[in-house]
Structures are given as C-alpha cells and as structure tokens.
Design a protein around this motif. Structure first.
Motif, PDB file in Angstrom:
ATOM      1  N   UNK A 242       0.815  -1.215   0.000  1.00 20.14           N
ATOM      2  CA  UNK A 242       0.000   0.000   0.000  1.00 20.14           C
ATOM      3  C   UNK A 242       0.850   1.267   0.000  1.00 20.14           C
ATOM      4  N   UNK A 243       2.171   1.112  -0.026  1.00 28.10           N
ATOM      5  CA  UNK A 243       3.070   2.249  -0.141  1.00 28.10           C
ATOM      6  C   UNK A 243       3.730   2.258  -1.499  1.00 28.10           C
ATOM      7  N   UNK A 244       4.943   1.729  -1.568  1.00 33.63           N
ATOM      8  CA  UNK A 244       5.688   1.735  -2.826  1.00 33.63           C
ATOM      9  C   UNK A 244       4.971   0.912  -3.903  1.00 33.63           C
ATOM     10  N   UNK A 245       4.287  -0.162  -3.509  1.00 36.94           N
ATOM     11  CA  UNK A 245       3.577  -0.977  -4.501  1.00 36.94           C
ATOM     12  C   UNK A 245       2.487  -0.204  -5.204  1.00 36.94           C
ATOM     13  N   UNK A 246       1.651   0.483  -4.418  1.00 40.17           N
ATOM     14  CA  UNK A 246       0.561   1.263  -4.996  1.00 40.17           C
ATOM     15  C   UNK A 246       1.103   2.451  -5.800  1.00 40.17           C
ATOM     16  N   UNK A 247       2.206   3.036  -5.345  1.00 39.45           N
ATOM     17  CA  UNK A 247       2.812   4.137  -6.091  1.00 39.45           C
ATOM     18  C   UNK A 247       3.254   3.678  -7.477  1.00 39.45           C
ATOM     19  N   UNK A 248       3.898   2.515  -7.546  1.00 46.39           N
ATOM     20  CA  UNK A 248       4.379   2.019  -8.833  1.00 46.39           C
ATOM     21  C   UNK A 248       3.231   1.854  -9.817  1.00 46.39           C
ATOM     22  N   UNK A 249       2.156   1.203  -9.363  1.00 49.42           N
ATOM     23  CA  UNK A 249       1.078   0.887 -10.295  1.00 49.42           C
ATOM     24  C   UNK A 249       0.310   2.145 -10.734  1.00 49.42           C
ATOM     25  N   UNK A 250       0.130   3.108  -9.835  1.00 51.39           N
ATOM     26  CA  UNK A 250      -0.669   4.284 -10.200  1.00 51.39           C
ATOM     27  C   UNK A 250       0.156   5.348 -10.917  1.00 51.39           C
ATOM     28  N   UNK A 251       1.464   5.321 -10.740  1.00 58.38           N
ATOM     29  CA  UNK A 251       2.314   6.346 -11.363  1.00 58.38           C
ATOM     30  C   UNK A 251       2.891   5.912 -12.702  1.00 58.38           C
ATOM     31  N   UNK A 252       2.597   4.699 -13.132  1.00 58.83           N
ATOM     32  CA  UNK A 252       3.198   4.200 -14.371  1.00 58.83           C
ATOM     33  C   UNK A 252       2.183   3.710 -15.388  1.00 58.83           C
ATOM     34  N   UNK A 253       0.891   3.797 -15.075  1.00 54.37           N
ATOM     35  CA  UNK A 253      -0.099   3.166 -15.949  1.00 54.37           C
ATOM     36  C   UNK A 253      -1.241   4.096 -16.331  1.00 54.37           C
ATOM     37  N   UNK A 254      -1.605   4.117 -17.606  1.00 50.72           N
ATOM     38  CA  UNK A 254      -2.787   4.865 -18.047  1.00 50.72           C
ATOM     39  C   UNK A 254      -4.096   4.320 -17.493  1.00 50.72           C
ATOM     40  N   UNK A 255      -4.073   3.117 -16.894  1.00 48.92           N
ATOM     41  CA  UNK A 255      -5.282   2.622 -16.228  1.00 48.92           C
ATOM     42  C   UNK A 255      -5.682   3.529 -15.070  1.00 48.92           C
ATOM     43  N   UNK A 256      -4.708   4.204 -14.466  1.00 46.83           N
ATOM     44  CA  UNK A 256      -4.970   5.063 -13.312  1.00 46.83           C
ATOM     45  C   UNK A 256      -5.656   6.351 -13.760  1.00 46.83           C
TER      46      UNK A 256
END
Length: 333
Positions: A242-256
């Motif tokens: 919920x820290x670095x993991x969530x940052x990676x997925x939301x900061x690198x993907x147009x799905x966000x």
C-alpha cells in the motif's frame, strides 16, 4: 458453502471485487444508485460504462435498494468515492440489524475533516453491529483483476482476526491477500499515492521521461512517509504493497484515472475540463487539498503535494511548478 456479501458501489473497482468474491463461491449483491446500471447488470450482466469488455457471471445480482442489498449478509464491501462514505455509513446505521464486518476499498481522505475512511466508518456505525473495519488496498487495477492478472493486495485492520477473515474471503490463485494491523499506514499510503500519480501524469504530459518519473515517485514516497509517521503509521508500511507498490502501479499506468488526469493537465487542459471529461471521480484532486492542509497543520514539508495543490487550486502553470521544484535549495536526501 460461501458467504452472503454485499458490495456497495458499482464502479470499476467495486465490480472487479464483486467478481473475485463470486468466483470464490460467495453470494454477492451489488448496490448501485443508478436504476439503468442495475437493469444492465441484472439483464445483460455487463457494466459497460466502467468495464466495457467485461461480463459478470449470472450469479451476481444488482439492486438500488440498500436495505435489500445488506439483508442477512456477513460482510459489506464499501467501494464508493470518499466524499460519499459518511452519508452512506449513516444510512447503513439505520438499517443494520446483525453483526457484520465492514470492508472498504476506497482511497482518500475526507475533504474538510481530513479523516481516514475507517475513522469515518467507526464514527457513524454502531459498534454493536460491527465486528471489525478492514481496509482493502494495494497495487490493483480493476481492468487487470477482471482478466485474472496476478494481483497482490493488503487487508488491514487494528484487529488481526478481522483482516484474516477478509483475507480468506478474497484470496485465490490470482488474487493474493496479505494482512496488516497498521491500518493508519495502509490508508494514508492508499490516499496520498493518488496525489503523486497526478504528478506523474503531469510530467508525462509535459514530455519528461523515466528519470523524472523515478525522482517524483521516490521523493513522493518520502513525503507520504513523513506525513504518515506523524499521524501514527509504521514507516515500514510504506515500503509495502500500500506504499511503494501502490505508487508504482498508479504512477506508471494509463489505467490510473489520477495519472490520466495529470497527463491531460500536462498537455495544457484546464482542471475543470479534465474532471468533466473523466466520467469517474478523481480521488487525488480532493485528497491533494486534504493532504496540503494536513501538512500545514503538522508542519510537515511536502513540496510535491504543495506543487500539485498550486496546479489544482491556484491555476499555477504546470511547467513552471515543475521547474520551481527542481530549483529548490539543495539538501541531503
């Protein structure tokens, strides 16, 4: 024999979680405020506004009747925008007549009070009917979960047994659930990563590359950790899903959707135009205001959050905001 469960909220994430639960053998009812959406789910088994290429199993039912949705359930999964959580909790408090576990999978802070979602739920729901409050959070796009892409997520609660109960409800061979008792850290990480995702979209829209993105994510994590620890979180939580993991997925993907909103801002679109065209709530916008005010209240330095706040609420020009971040006085990491 599976459990009887309610999912309150028929957006993309609510739909994906309902599908996971159904595939795990549970009986699921989805609650929606939209009569047309209810009819679509019940007759065509689709939710085309949020997940255009997805089809539910026939077992999932939808209703606009909140009382009907939560009747005789063991657990309730709340997946609506943060701004509506308190009102929904108040309605639930007048309806519940048996003990349930409350699970929330929303990510944000209440705008004026700056309170976390579990705090809001705890304030509004009678303790005699709530066996536990659990935050379900982590790096997870609904579009990938419905395709059974491998996903890891965290169930957090101050009561470990409640987190373990939710773990058992959701875990399967593509959806792995860990437990955590640091619900403060999990909720702070989940909320504040949306601010950094807006920033990541902005720098992508401006044409900057991986160097800039890596710097933003890393320094963004430092900001999240500083504020989270001040509010009582375990700093190690921010190195997890919920820290670095969530940052990676939301900061690198147009799905966000937060990334997409930031990208359009970076391309020169006005914030109101971006929000009008998004079609879904962009939680990071209201969370930016809450985090900015919290940082001031606790005297925590959060320059990235302040920069995004200036773009969203003071009409600051994005390219100059980014340059000003780079020209700040040098200091130790």
């Amino acid at each position: 024999m599976g459990s009887r469960l309610a999912v309150l909220g028929a957006g993309s994430w609510g739909s994906a979680l309902a599908n996971v639960l159904t595939e795990n053998g549970h009986q699921v009812t989805i609650w929606t405020r939209d009569q047309e959406q209810q009819n679509e789910i019940n007759t065509r088994h689709t939710n085309t506004h949020y997940l255009p290429e997805f089809k539910f199993t026939d077992e999932i039912a939808a209703t606009t009747d909140l009382k009907k949705a939560v009747k005789d359930v063991e657990a309730i999964v709340v997946v609506i925008p943060t701004s509506g959580i308190r009102e929904l909790a108040r309605r639930l408090d007048t309806i519940l007549d048996r003990k349930v576990t409350i699970i929330h999978a929303s990510k944000g802070l209440e705008r004026k009070t700056h309170k976390r979602i579990s705090t809001i739920l705890d304030e509004e729901l009678s303790c005699e009917y709530v066996t536990g409050i659990v935050a379900l959070s982590g790096p997870s796009h609904a579009e990938e979960v419905i395709n059974r892409d491998l996903t890891t997520i965290t169930a957090a609660s101050v009561h470990l047994e409640s987190a373990q109960y939710v773990q058992k409800l959701f875990i399967n061979d593509y959806f792995r659930v860990y437990t955590n008792t640091d619900i403060i850290g999990v909720e702070i990480g989940a909320a504040l990563k949306n601010i950094i995702a807006i920033g990541a979209g902005i720098i992508a829209g401006l044409g900057y590359g991986d160097n800039a993105k890596a710097g933003l994510v890393t320094r963004g994590l430092a900001e999240i950790s500083r504020l989270g620890v001040e509010m009582g979180a375990d700093p190690l939580t921010f190195m997890g899903l919920s820290g670095v993991g969530d940052l990676i997925v939301t900061c690198t993907s147009p799905h966000s959707r937060n990334w997409r909103a930031g990208y359009q801002l970076g391309k020169g679109e006005a914030i109101q135009s971006v929000l009008d065209n998004m079609g879904m709530v962009v939680e990071g916008v209201s969370t930016t205001q809450a985090a900015f005010e919290l940082a001031k209240e606790h005297a925590i330095e959060m320059p990235i959050t302040e920069a995004i706040y200036d773009v969203l609420y003071k009409d600051a020009e994005v390219k100059y905001v980014i340059l000003n971040l780079m020209k700040r006085e040098g200091k130790a990491e």
